[in-house]
Motif scaffolding. Sequence first.
Motif, PDB file in Angstrom:
ATOM      1  N   SER A  27       0.833  -1.206   0.000  1.00 34.75           N
ATOM      2  CA  SER A  27       0.000   0.000   0.000  1.00 34.75           C
ATOM      3  C   SER A  27       0.865   1.251   0.000  1.00 34.75           C
ATOM      4  CB  SER A  27      -0.911  -0.008   1.231  1.00 34.75           C
ATOM      5  OG  SER A  27      -1.810  -1.091   1.191  1.00 34.75           O
ATOM      6  N   SER A  28       0.265   2.368  -0.374  1.00 42.93           N
ATOM      7  CA  SER A  28       1.021   3.628  -0.455  1.00 42.93           C
ATOM      8  C   SER A  28       1.013   4.399   0.852  1.00 42.93           C
ATOM      9  CB  SER A  28       0.450   4.497  -1.576  1.00 42.93           C
ATOM     10  OG  SER A  28      -0.931   4.758  -1.348  1.00 42.93           O
ATOM     11  N   SER A  29       0.154   3.986   1.795  1.00 46.42           N
ATOM     12  CA  SER A  29       0.105   4.671   3.092  1.00 46.42           C
ATOM     13  C   SER A  29      -0.352   3.687   4.155  1.00 46.42           C
ATOM     14  CB  SER A  29      -0.857   5.858   3.046  1.00 46.42           C
ATOM     15  OG  SER A  29      -2.202   5.406   2.901  1.00 46.42           O
ATOM     16  N   THR A  30      -0.078   4.046   5.412  1.00 49.42           N
ATOM     17  CA  THR A  30      -0.506   3.192   6.521  1.00 49.42           C
ATOM     18  C   THR A  30      -2.022   3.081   6.556  1.00 49.42           C
ATOM     19  OG1 THR A  30       1.434   3.758   7.829  1.00 49.42           O
ATOM     20  CG2 THR A  30      -0.460   2.894   9.027  1.00 49.42           C
ATOM     21  N   GLU A  31      -2.701   4.199   6.307  1.00 46.77           N
ATOM     22  CA  GLU A  31      -4.160   4.207   6.327  1.00 46.77           C
ATOM     23  C   GLU A  31      -4.727   3.254   5.271  1.00 46.77           C
ATOM     24  OE1 GLU A  31      -2.538   7.555   8.307  1.00 46.77           O
ATOM     25  OE2 GLU A  31      -2.257   6.966   6.212  1.00 46.77           O
ATOM     26  N   GLU A  32      -4.127   3.289   4.091  1.00 43.34           N
ATOM     27  CA  GLU A  32      -4.576   2.407   3.016  1.00 43.34           C
ATOM     28  C   GLU A  32      -4.296   0.951   3.364  1.00 43.34           C
ATOM     29  OE1 GLU A  32      -2.699   1.507  -1.207  1.00 43.34           O
ATOM     30  OE2 GLU A  32      -3.638   3.500  -1.209  1.00 43.34           O
ATOM     31  N   ALA A  33      -3.155   0.708   3.968  1.00 42.69           N
ATOM     32  CA  ALA A  33      -2.788  -0.664   4.350  1.00 42.69           C
ATOM     33  C   ALA A  33      -3.751  -1.211   5.400  1.00 42.69           C
ATOM     34  CB  ALA A  33      -1.355  -0.697   4.882  1.00 42.69           C
ATOM     35  N   ILE A  34      -4.083  -0.401   6.391  1.00 47.91           N
ATOM     36  CA  ILE A  34      -5.014  -0.832   7.438  1.00 47.91           C
ATOM     37  C   ILE A  34      -6.393  -1.113   6.845  1.00 47.91           C
ATOM     38  CG2 ILE A  34      -6.257  -0.067   9.504  1.00 47.91           C
ATOM     39  CD1 ILE A  34      -3.681   1.398  10.337  1.00 47.91           C
ATOM     40  N   ALA A  35      -6.820  -0.257   5.924  1.00 49.60           N
ATOM     41  CA  ALA A  35      -8.128  -0.439   5.288  1.00 49.60           C
ATOM     42  C   ALA A  35      -8.166  -1.737   4.486  1.00 49.60           C
ATOM     43  CB  ALA A  35      -8.447   0.755   4.385  1.00 49.60           C
ATOM     44  N   ARG A 150       2.905  -3.613   3.832  1.00 49.09           N
ATOM     45  CA  ARG A 150       2.737  -4.868   3.086  1.00 49.09           C
ATOM     46  C   ARG A 150       1.578  -5.680   3.666  1.00 49.09           C
ATOM     47  NH1 ARG A 150       7.562  -6.451   3.065  1.00 49.09           N
ATOM     48  NH2 ARG A 150       8.078  -6.277   0.855  1.00 49.09           N
ATOM     49  N   ILE A 151       0.659  -6.061   2.787  1.00 48.06           N
ATOM     50  CA  ILE A 151      -0.465  -6.905   3.201  1.00 48.06           C
ATOM     51  C   ILE A 151      -0.360  -8.215   2.428  1.00 48.06           C
ATOM     52  CG2 ILE A 151      -2.983  -7.161   3.338  1.00 48.06           C
ATOM     53  CD1 ILE A 151      -1.433  -3.752   2.948  1.00 48.06           C
ATOM     54  N   THR A 152      -0.451  -9.328   3.136  1.00 52.90           N
ATOM     55  CA  THR A 152      -0.413 -10.629   2.483  1.00 52.90           C
ATOM     56  C   THR A 152      -1.664 -11.437   2.833  1.00 52.90           C
ATOM     57  OG1 THR A 152       0.799 -11.665   4.311  1.00 52.90           O
ATOM     58  CG2 THR A 152       2.114 -10.736   2.524  1.00 52.90           C
ATOM     59  N   ALA A 153      -2.046 -12.285   1.905  1.00 55.26           N
ATOM     60  CA  ALA A 153      -3.085 -13.291   2.149  1.00 55.26           C
ATOM     61  C   ALA A 153      -2.437 -14.626   1.839  1.00 55.26           C
ATOM     62  CB  ALA A 153      -4.300 -13.042   1.266  1.00 55.26           C
ATOM     63  N   GLU A 154      -2.601 -15.600   2.730  1.00 54.18           N
ATOM     64  CA  GLU A 154      -1.846 -16.846   2.630  1.00 54.18           C
ATOM     65  C   GLU A 154      -2.715 -18.055   2.963  1.00 54.18           C
ATOM     66  OE1 GLU A 154       1.353 -16.387   5.467  1.00 54.18           O
ATOM     67  OE2 GLU A 154       1.509 -14.240   5.041  1.00 54.18           O
ATOM     68  N   GLU A 155      -2.328 -19.200   2.383  1.00 53.39           N
ATOM     69  CA  GLU A 155      -2.894 -20.490   2.774  1.00 53.39           C
ATOM     70  C   GLU A 155      -1.741 -21.447   2.961  1.00 53.39           C
ATOM     71  OE1 GLU A 155      -4.231 -24.560   2.740  1.00 53.39           O
ATOM     72  OE2 GLU A 155      -2.983 -23.663   1.180  1.00 53.39           O
ATOM     73  N   HIS A 156      -1.723 -22.113   4.116  1.00 59.72           N
ATOM     74  CA  HIS A 156      -0.637 -23.049   4.423  1.00 59.72           C
ATOM     75  C   HIS A 156      -1.225 -24.412   4.759  1.00 59.72           C
ATOM     76  CE1 HIS A 156       2.192 -19.679   4.545  1.00 59.72           C
ATOM     77  NE2 HIS A 156       1.299 -19.037   5.278  1.00 59.72           N
ATOM     78  N   GLY A 157      -1.007 -25.388   3.883  1.00 56.02           N
ATOM     79  CA  GLY A 157      -1.445 -26.753   4.135  1.00 56.02           C
ATOM     80  C   GLY A 157      -0.302 -27.536   4.776  1.00 56.02           C
ATOM     81  N   ARG A 158      -0.613 -28.289   5.813  1.00 55.95           N
ATOM     82  CA  ARG A 158       0.422 -29.046   6.509  1.00 55.95           C
ATOM     83  C   ARG A 158      -0.037 -30.489   6.761  1.00 55.95           C
ATOM     84  NH1 ARG A 158       2.869 -25.458   4.932  1.00 55.95           N
ATOM     85  NH2 ARG A 158       4.266 -23.995   6.005  1.00 55.95           N
ATOM     86  N   ASN A 159       0.917 -31.404   6.721  1.00 53.87           N
ATOM     87  CA  ASN A 159       0.706 -32.810   7.100  1.00 53.87           C
ATOM     88  C   ASN A 159      -0.416 -33.474   6.308  1.00 53.87           C
ATOM     89  OD1 ASN A 159       2.695 -32.532   9.295  1.00 53.87           O
ATOM     90  ND2 ASN A 159       1.136 -31.193  10.194  1.00 53.87           N
ATOM     91  N   GLU A 160      -0.364 -33.281   5.005  1.00 47.94           N
ATOM     92  CA  GLU A 160      -1.437 -33.754   4.132  1.00 47.94           C
ATOM     93  C   GLU A 160      -1.186 -35.187   3.658  1.00 47.94           C
ATOM     94  OE1 GLU A 160      -2.699 -29.387   2.329  1.00 47.94           O
ATOM     95  OE2 GLU A 160      -1.434 -30.702   1.118  1.00 47.94           O
TER      96      GLU A 160
END
Length: 201
Positions: A27-35, A150-160
């Motif tokens: 994001s370009s600003s903290t406010e944008e990142a929080i949103a 930095r905003i991330t979206a993640e998926e972590h599969g374990r012990n499959e």
Amino acid sequence: MENQPDQNIIPKQYTGTSMDALEEQISSSTEEAIALFKQASAKLLSVNDWGKYAGMSNFQLMDPHGIKAERNAEEGDYIRIDIPGPGTSVGKGYDWVRIQEIKNIEESELQILAITVRPCAHPLEIEGKTAHFLKDTATSTFVVKRYGLRITAEEHGRNELPNTETGSLYDKGRNFVVGMAAKLGLSYPQWKSLVKGLLED
């Protein structure tokens, strides 16, 4: 380092296969990142909308009594998953996971919302057999994180591991095929699509 899986959130890998899908925006600003973090968090908690982003499967949030829930996800809820193709008899046509934990972390420049789910029995089957193509050793952890801008979206599969020990002979065969497909990475596009959708307007 901030994009490495958080060890206190993601279960440890000890058997079978693992998978990680990640999408990020700066994001370009903290406010944008929080949103953006708030928007992505709202999407993550709205399980019934996951199918819009994941593309392949449909997801229905169910309360601890196995009744459809039209609200945000909570610990102890079930998620009924309708993947392409026939389901199993033990799952009454569906695959099932239960929300094991929901974590919220707020620390100055760091915000995290994480949901960990685990394969389980059909909610109306007391002490029933695991109704999922993976064994209940497996977990999936869905994470939305803000670290500064930095905003991330993640998926972590374990012990499959494919669930080839419960249900009918048909169920076992079906779970083997679907579980091996997941092991070969065929579930990755779905989770990549989901985490990407969490960050989109």
